[in-house]
Design an enzyme around this catalytic site. Structure first.
Site, PDB file in Angstrom:
ATOM      1  N   GLY A 105       0.762  -1.321  -0.112  1.00 38.20           N
ATOM      2  CA  GLY A 105      -0.009   0.059  -0.082  1.00 38.20           C
ATOM      3  C   GLY A 105       0.833   1.308  -0.041  1.00 38.20           C
ATOM      4  N   HIS A 106       2.161   1.396  -0.495  1.00 36.41           N
ATOM      5  CA  HIS A 106       2.709   2.598  -0.413  1.00 36.41           C
ATOM      6  C   HIS A 106       2.909   3.220  -1.716  1.00 36.41           C
ATOM      7  CE1 HIS A 106       4.932   2.669   3.470  1.00 36.41           C
ATOM      8  NE2 HIS A 106       4.705   1.563   3.514  1.00 36.41           N
ATOM      9  N   ASP A 107       2.032   2.967  -2.693  1.00 30.78           N
ATOM     10  CA  ASP A 107       1.831   3.706  -3.778  1.00 30.78           C
ATOM     11  C   ASP A 107       1.483   5.093  -3.257  1.00 30.78           C
ATOM     12  OD1 ASP A 107       0.586   5.021  -6.143  1.00 30.78           O
ATOM     13  OD2 ASP A 107       1.102   3.152  -7.065  1.00 30.78           O
ATOM     14  N   SER A 112      -2.864   1.403  -5.860  1.00 29.29           N
ATOM     15  CA  SER A 112      -2.929  -0.010  -5.466  1.00 29.29           C
ATOM     16  C   SER A 112      -4.048  -0.278  -4.659  1.00 29.29           C
ATOM     17  CB  SER A 112      -1.569  -0.594  -4.806  1.00 29.29           C
ATOM     18  OG  SER A 112      -1.570   0.141  -3.554  1.00 29.29           O
ATOM     19  N   CYS A 168      12.820   1.988   4.139  1.00 32.29           N
ATOM     20  CA  CYS A 168      11.315   2.067   4.855  1.00 32.29           C
ATOM     21  C   CYS A 168      10.969   0.734   4.873  1.00 32.29           C
ATOM     22  CB  CYS A 168      10.392   2.973   4.157  1.00 32.29           C
ATOM     23  SG  CYS A 168       8.557   2.834   4.996  1.00 32.29           S
ATOM     24  N   GLY A 172       6.137  -2.750   0.582  1.00 27.37           N
ATOM     25  CA  GLY A 172       5.998  -4.124   0.074  1.00 27.37           C
ATOM     26  C   GLY A 172       7.008  -4.261  -1.088  1.00 27.37           C
ATOM     27  N   GLY A 175       5.769  -4.074  -5.061  1.00 31.39           N
ATOM     28  CA  GLY A 175       5.804  -2.953  -5.775  1.00 31.39           C
ATOM     29  C   GLY A 175       7.255  -2.034  -5.824  1.00 31.39           C
ATOM     30  N   TYR A 434       8.091   6.975  -6.886  1.00 31.86           N
ATOM     31  CA  TYR A 434       7.570   8.172  -6.048  1.00 31.86           C
ATOM     32  C   TYR A 434       6.606   8.652  -7.189  1.00 31.86           C
ATOM     33  CZ  TYR A 434      11.684   8.357  -3.174  1.00 31.86           C
ATOM     34  OH  TYR A 434      12.737   7.949  -2.350  1.00 31.86           O
TER      35      TYR A 434
END
Length: 490
Positions: A105-107, A112, A168, A172, A175, A434
């Site tokens: 979920g870091h998009d 995502s 970080c 995930g 991605g 990013y």
């Protein structure tokens, strides 16, 4: 009182839409169940909006509060096995249902777990096993695992092996690696994507492919071109890299009043020429200059060196004597402790903190990226400082309140405009991991090459054309699409 005909028609079409949508959803569930025995397996894998677990699963990996109340999926599919993904793809394509894939979920733009059209999420958090073969220097890692889980698993076997991914720990690997992925040891070992040996993915036809069966072109595309454009990445086989038993870190911060501008200018001229065991980046932040509370900019120079302090000091003094690094600035530790350090943890904390998938805090955020090819002159830096002080922000901006979203995003766009003369041109390049939809976005599934090239050339330069060719062969009907996915030629 009679109801106007226009309202009757509206009610009729609304009813018809709901009925068709409900029928399609039910048919999808029946299709999915038909692939398994017993057929009631769906209750453990698929969660509808009526499920008591739906909201907690959906929100568990929403990392940007800007999208907390955005469009919600019809279903969340949480596969345990590859067969669950295969069935989801086959049935979704058969009934024309849109799918997005979430690793952790870091998009940065939430692509995502949100979409402009009705959709379902394949959430891979159950597929996060990590199998390490330390004798042969590799690991198989599920696409739903986090970078922190990968690092922790490697460290459980050895303190002299690592992997060149990001800092970080809740990001995930699905991605992160498919978008390139860089971290503190990339100057020596390259990007995360450079260290992929093999991969497993489910294609548009529901086939499970590995490197041999997908071919080298598709294998190339998913390592940096964004895996979600081509299929569902299930797992990566990664080459582990040797790290020394002892590494060294330091952090030296200087304000403008302490000569930060001269140091930052010099850093730009030598950062890419340092010994490849040295990672040295510069971070700008707004701070208070003195007890009077005057606001200024501080530039922090943070370093990771793959070796001891005694080896580092002559190297850094030879390349960057102005920084004034002394032995007392340096701290020696193991590589896995440096992972804790750059993640913002104390190096004395238990290493298992890295397997915590919950972020320390979730905020509203917006990010942009640029590539700087020429030294930014001091006059350019001075204008940048002024903008930073005005907002107390940077290229990645965080805030706490939805009411301030428009203000902060407006400032971010002004900063981006200010930096235009000092960064790459024709095209102005950006980094896929990013994500920034300000660069452009697809017009749903039927996006053509011209529309997508507006943003695609900025992320991938001339490689965009090669990615489009691979996409056209792998997914000619553009089943795997999102607002910034590679298009197929029509």
């Amino acid at each position: 009182m009679a109801i106007p005909k226009s309202q009757v028609m509206l009610i009729f079409f609304l009813f018809l839409f709901i009925s068709v949508s409900s029928s399609t959803n039910q048919t999808f569930l029946q299709c999915f169940s038909s692939h398994f025995s017993p057929s009631n397996i769906t209750s453990d894998v698929i969660f509808s909006r009526n499920s008591s677990q739906y909201i907690s699963i959906l929100q568990s990996s929403i990392r940007n509060l800007r999208f907390l109340n955005a469009s919600k999926p019809q279903y969340i599919v949480t596969p345990f096995y590859e067969a669950h993904i295969q069935a989801t793809i086959i049935c979704s394509e058969e009934y024309h249902m849109h799918v997005v894939v979430r690793s952790a979920g870091h998009d940065y733009e939430g692509l995502s777990y949100i979409s402009d059209v009705p959709f379902k999420i394949i959430d891979l958090f159950q597929m996060r096993s990590v199998t390490v073969d330390i004798n042969n220097w590799y690991a198989w890692v599920g696409a739903g695992a986090t970078v922190g889980e990968l690092y922790y698993s490697i460290s459980s076997f050895s303190n002299v092996y690592g992997f060149p991914a990001g800092s970080c720990p809740t990001v995930g690997v699905g991605g992160h690696i498919s978008g390139g992925g860089f971290g503190t040891i990339f100057r020596k070992y390259g990007l995360a994507a450079d260290n992929v040996i093999d991969a497993k993915m489910v294609d548009v036809n529901g086939n499970i492919l590995d490197r041999r069966s997908m071919g080298e072109d598709l294998f190339w595309a998913i390592r940096g071109g964004g895996g979600a454009s081509f299929g569902v990445i299930v797992s990566w086989k990664l080459r582990l890299v040797r790290v020394p038993p002892t590494v060294t870190v330091f952090r030296i911060g200087k304000t403008l009043e302490q000569g930060a501008t001269k140091l930052l200018h010099k850093w730009q001229t030598i950062a890419d020429k340092l010994h490849r065991d040295i990672f040295l980046h510069a971070v700008m932040e707004v701070t208070r200059a003195n007890s009077n509370g005057n606001t200024t900019v501080q530039v922090s120079f943070e370093c990771l060196f793959l070796g001891t302090a005694d080896r580092l000091l002559p190297l850094i003094k030879d390349s960057f004597p102005e920084l004034g690094v002394a032995r007392e600035n340096c701290t020696e530790m193991s590589w896995i402790q440096s992972v804790l350090y750059f993640a913002g943890y104390s190096i004395t904390e238990p290493i298992d903190v890295l397997v915590n998938r919950t972020m320390q805090s979730t905020q509203f955020s917006k990010a942009k990226s640029d590539y700087v090819k020429d030294v930014i002159p001091e006059t350019g830096l001075e204008g940048l400082y002024k903008m930073l002080v005005d907002e107390e922000g940077s290229y990645i901006l965080y805030w706490q309140s939805a009411e301030k979203t428009e203000k902060h995003i407006g400032w971010m766009r002004r900063l981006y405009k200010y930096m235009e003369p000092y960064v790459s041109k024709s095209p102005r390049a950006a980094y896929l991991n990013y994500r920034d939809v300000d660069l452009g976005r697809n017009s749903k599934r039927n996006t053509n090459y011209g529309e997508a090239s507006v943003w695609g050339l900025k992320y991938f330069s001339n490689n965009f054309n090669s990615l489009v060719r691979v996409k056209t062969l792998a997914d000619p009907q553009n089943f795997f699409w999102n607002e910034q996915s590679i298009p197929a030629l029509q």
